[in-house]
Scaffold this motif. Structure first.
Motif: not given
Lengths: 192, 192
Positions: A107-108, A111-115, A120-121, A124, A160, A164-165
């Motif tokens: 997941i990380r 999300l992260l390498g996703d300009p 991410a979409g 979802s 989610m 993540l948090f």
DNA sequence: GGCTTAAAGCAAATCAATTGCGTTTACTCC
DNA sequence: GGAGTAAACGCAATTGATTTGCTTTAAGCC
């Protein structure tokens, strides 16, 4: 995929993409996610590093692409005969997969390498698709069911968010309670 | 902070930490987040690159620390005299700040360079603290109020999920609806 | 005030990332 | 189906980031 507009989708390009993705998966399991580097992946894939940099831009974007592939659901949600059971089982499995060490890493990475946010979409969209299957099966049986967006807000998002948090203290009971609170399935909905 | 165990919290160590953080903030606004590099930050801070690498490990972890600082709320939630107004206003402001380009960048940075999850946990704790202020103010007035965890699940989590995974189509109306659905404040709770 | 050692500086060495240029090859249009 | 075109790859040189061994500084502790 982030940078892959696939202007030339066949032949050599496709082979390079496949061998690079395979190399990432193999090396992830051999040396671990954190030890990966572009030159290492390139060597395993039989490709020069500059090819990877030009197609993906960075290691982060490449890992994001691979992570999304791994987050794609492989099976349809099981049919337990009724919406509460179906949705509960799906939420439990979703939590199990996503909150594992590997799941959180994917997941990380996604999300992260996703300009542009497309990866991410996609994540979802996978969840929404699975939820949609469960819900339309329910309405097909004549059950009343919430809509997909409501389930995303009341079940998927809280799961989610905590993955993540606040990864500590997550268990299947929490997933069950989210579903029960949403569907009004039991009398103990205020049990926290 | 990720790697900062602060075994020696005073004097030079503190000065180095402060000047490095300041350097990151200045350079972020001067050259942009994506142009940052460890040697660049080190020069501005009057420090050698190896100092940063040894203390923070990587640029990602340094940016994560700075991002968490910037995500710390600066003011207490406004008092509008009643829980629905208070919580709605807070949710709208939270969404505004977090869904901006800068806010999203900070969230991503905070999550990215965070091996042990402590920075992400801190972000969540900030939100929980603000929510707690709003709720205890309400109970102090004699209003009935949900507990903090419920607000995290029903308001904060959906907002954050959409900010991270589906940034398109987010607006203050969505934040208002989440609060109204939770508090049962209006008759149109099924209006989606 | 001296001792101890965590933290910082310095510099050499390694490794990743970038870039210009030539070559291969997939797709397009006769 | 046979050029022509340009995208994608390979190669190699360059740049810049990261790592590391060793030395020096100074914070915290008797």
């Amino acid at each position: 995929m982030s940078r892959n507009k696939m202007a030339r989708p066949g032949g050599r390009s496709a082979r390079v993409q496949a061998s690079v993705h395979t190399a990432v998966r193999e090396l992830e399991s051999e040396v671990g996610r954190d030890a990966l580097s572009v030159p290492m992946v390139a060597e395993r894939a039989g490709v020069t590093p500059s090819t990877i940099y030009r197609r993906w831009g960075s290691l982060a974007e490449l890992l994001s692409d691979v992570a999304v592939e791994r987050l794609r659901p492989e099976t349809r949600p099981e049919d337990h005969g009724a919406l509460p059971a179906d949705l509960t089982a799906w939420a439990e499995e979703f939590l199990d997969e996503m909150s594992s060490t590997a799941g959180r890493a994917y997941i990380r990475d996604a999300l992260l390498g996703d300009p542009d946010g497309s990866n991410a979409g996609q994540c979802s969209a996978y969840a929404a698709e699975q939820v949609g299957i469960v819900l339309s099966r329910a309405t097909g049986r004549g059950e009343t069911a919430p809509d997909v967006e409501t389930v995303m807000d009341r079940v998927v998002a809280p799961l989610m968010y905590r993955i993540l948090f606040r990864p500590a203290g997550l268990d299947t009971a929490y997933a069950r309670r989210l579903v029960a609170d949403l569907l009004g399935t039991d009398g103990a909905s205020g049990d926290r």
